[in-house]
Design an enzyme around this catalytic site. Structure first.
Site, PDB file in Angstrom:
ATOM      1  N   GLU A  80      -5.054   5.302   2.879  1.00  0.00           N
ATOM      2  CA  GLU A  80      -3.674   5.715   2.665  1.00  0.00           C
ATOM      3  C   GLU A  80      -3.554   6.458   1.331  1.00  0.00           C
ATOM      4  OE1 GLU A  80      -0.939   2.351   1.207  1.00  0.00           O
ATOM      5  OE2 GLU A  80      -2.310   1.328   2.579  1.00  0.00           O
ATOM      6  N   CYS A 112      -2.546  -0.174   5.140  1.00  0.00           N
ATOM      7  CA  CYS A 112      -3.794  -0.909   4.935  1.00  0.00           C
ATOM      8  C   CYS A 112      -4.536  -1.225   6.227  1.00  0.00           C
ATOM      9  CB  CYS A 112      -3.509  -2.208   4.184  1.00  0.00           C
ATOM     10  SG  CYS A 112      -2.730  -1.957   2.582  1.00  0.00           S
ATOM     11  N   THR A 153      -0.925  -5.973  -9.005  1.00  0.00           N
ATOM     12  CA  THR A 153      -1.620  -5.956  -7.706  1.00  0.00           C
ATOM     13  C   THR A 153      -2.224  -4.584  -7.435  1.00  0.00           C
ATOM     14  OG1 THR A 153       0.403  -5.417  -6.468  1.00  0.00           O
ATOM     15  CG2 THR A 153      -0.131  -7.754  -6.769  1.00  0.00           C
ATOM     16  N   SER A 202       7.885  -7.691   1.871  1.00  0.00           N
ATOM     17  CA  SER A 202       6.547  -7.432   2.407  1.00  0.00           C
ATOM     18  C   SER A 202       5.750  -8.720   2.565  1.00  0.00           C
ATOM     19  CB  SER A 202       5.799  -6.457   1.494  1.00  0.00           C
ATOM     20  OG  SER A 202       4.622  -6.001   2.106  1.00  0.00           O
ATOM     21  N   HIS A 234      -6.572  -9.812   5.019  1.00  0.00           N
ATOM     22  CA  HIS A 234      -6.224  -8.693   4.153  1.00  0.00           C
ATOM     23  C   HIS A 234      -5.651  -9.287   2.870  1.00  0.00           C
ATOM     24  CE1 HIS A 234      -4.379  -5.167   2.519  1.00  0.00           C
ATOM     25  NE2 HIS A 234      -3.155  -5.591   2.750  1.00  0.00           N
ATOM     26  N   LYS A 243      -1.357 -18.118   1.379  1.00  0.00           N
ATOM     27  CA  LYS A 243      -0.065 -18.490   1.958  1.00  0.00           C
ATOM     28  C   LYS A 243      -0.096 -18.386   3.477  1.00  0.00           C
ATOM     29  CE  LYS A 243       2.765 -17.046  -2.016  1.00  0.00           C
ATOM     30  NZ  LYS A 243       3.763 -16.036  -2.492  1.00  0.00           N
ATOM     31  N   ASN A 274      -6.540  -4.882  -5.510  1.00  0.00           N
ATOM     32  CA  ASN A 274      -6.127  -4.347  -4.217  1.00  0.00           C
ATOM     33  C   ASN A 274      -6.876  -3.056  -3.904  1.00  0.00           C
ATOM     34  OD1 ASN A 274      -4.699  -3.786  -1.898  1.00  0.00           O
ATOM     35  ND2 ASN A 274      -2.691  -3.782  -2.876  1.00  0.00           N
ATOM     36  N   SER A 307       1.279  -2.197   6.097  1.00  0.00           N
ATOM     37  CA  SER A 307       2.730  -2.135   5.970  1.00  0.00           C
ATOM     38  C   SER A 307       3.306  -1.015   6.815  1.00  0.00           C
ATOM     39  CB  SER A 307       3.117  -1.921   4.501  1.00  0.00           C
ATOM     40  OG  SER A 307       2.812  -3.064   3.742  1.00  0.00           O
TER      41      SER A 307
END
Length: 387
Positions: A80, A112, A153, A202, A234, A243, A274, A307
């Site tokens: 991207e 991504c 990030t 997000s 990812h 999480k 990232n 995203s």
């Protein structure tokens, strides 16, 4: 059915990094916000002499032999961080590496998710043409801007995967589930170098897409969480994957096993940051290199997210031929040789690079000893060099 999957895998990132505690102190934040809240220790800083083309070429150069280059009939580049609105980054890499000119080369974009789209296309191609090989590249430079909520990030790097029959690393199963929706959680307009992101939104979408794809996978393939020895995610920052895993780990009779494997899968991401399309595959490298309990034939689940948004959950089995030691040795040698920048040096490097407004630019390449570098731009053409 012929076994198809990842036969070789390589990673490359910048020789520069910053310490997240030092960044937190400079930004007047508690270090725990970055170290624990995000799960990040270090962040790669990409010099102006590297872009996604050189990052990908350097990653692929580590794994490809001349025989591989002659046999590859497709080059797929997921990114991207495109360098041109028309010409694909894959064409540049094909030429830099000396891959056969009889290969197809093209670029895929969906935030991504592009690397996973390329990998699955490669797998399907090899199922139909088992004597061929496909080079899949996933390279990006994550940018949100200095002193922004997303700064912690950032990062960058590239993963190169050679996809072939009878793979020596990971056999990709013909089992996958998808979920997509038109949402605005993250995007980068054509006139911006830095991304626009709604961070909290997000995060929520990511976990929702993971649950959607996981539930569909379970339903379609009649499996449960304890069929998996590990899961890779990812990881735009490593706490995000944790999480997601915690949202389903109570379904397992052995949650401690999956949580321990996750810790193995985020070792390198925590030190690089990232890399968008490559983040899942750096996590896979980290899992393969650092887990001392994975065995041949073990099933691994992989969650990919891009995203905008696209999610996919799929699975693979550790090859009978896999040996983690060379991968771990290479990764640790590369990361240990990096140079730590001060925050001031990082800020200066961040603001260097090719301006969006165009114009000729010549970089000082004396300090970049990578096999492939970007020298600058002349008459609207990027100039690459092999050292």
């Amino acid at each position: 059915m012929v076994k198809v999957g990842i036969d070789k895998i390589g990673f490359f990132t910048s020789p520069y990094f910053i310490d997240m505690t030092e960044l937190a102190n400079r930004r007047h934040e508690e270090p725990g916000k970055f170290l624990i809240g995000l799960g990040q220790k270090q962040q790669a800083v990409i010099p102006p002499t590297q872009d996604v083309v050189t990052l990908a070429a350097n990653a692929a150069n580590k794994i490809l032999t001349k025989a591989d280059k002659d046999k590859i009939d497709t080059v797929i580049f997921g990114t991207e961080t495109g360098i041109d609105n028309s010409k694909s980054a894959a064409i540049y890499v094909q030429a830099l590496l000396g891959i056969s000119k009889h290969a197809r080369s093209f670029e895929i974009k969906q935030a991504c998710y592009g690397g996973t789209a390329g990998l699955q296309m490669a797998v399907e191609h090899i199922r139909l043409h088992p004597d061929s090989q496909v080079l899949v590249l996933a390279a990006d430079i994550a940018r949100y801007g200095l002193q922004t909520p997303g700064e912690a990030t950032q990062g960058g790097g590239a993963v190169a995967m050679l996809v072939a029959a009878e793979p020596r690393i990971l056999e990709i199963e013909d089992k996958r589930s998808f979920y997509s929706d038109n949402i605005m959680d993250f995007w980068r307009p054509l006139y911006r170098r830095d991304a626009v992101v709604d961070g909290h939104y997000s995060n929520n979408v990511y976990i929702d897409f993971f649950k959607q794809t996981w539930q569909t996978y379970q339903r379609d393939y009649h499996c449960n969480i304890d069929d998996f020895q590990a899961m890779a995610f990812h990881l735009p920052y490593t706490k995000m994957g944790l999480k997601a895993l915690r949202s389903i780990v109570n379904q397992s009779h052995h949650p401690e096993r999956l949580l321990a494997q996750f810790e193995s899968s985020r070792v390198y991401n925590a030190c690089v940051g990232n890399l968008y399309t490559g983040s899942l595959y750096l996590s896979l490298i980290s899992l393969l290199a650092n887990s001392e309990t994975l065995q041949h034939g073990d099933l691994v689940g992989l969650f990919s997210y891009g995203s905008g948004a696209q999610g996919e959950f799929y699975s693979g089995r550790i090859s009978e031929q896999f040996d983690r030691r060379p991968l771990k040795t290479d990764m640790e040698a590369m990361l240990s040789k990096r140079q730590k920048l001060t925050i001031s040096q990082y800020e200066e490097m961040y603001q260097a690079g090719l301006p969006l407004s165009g114009g000729d630019k010549q970089f000082d390449t004396a300090s970049d000893h990578s096999p492939f570098i970007l020298e600058g731009r002349h008459e609207d053409q990027r100039i690459y060099r092999q050292n």
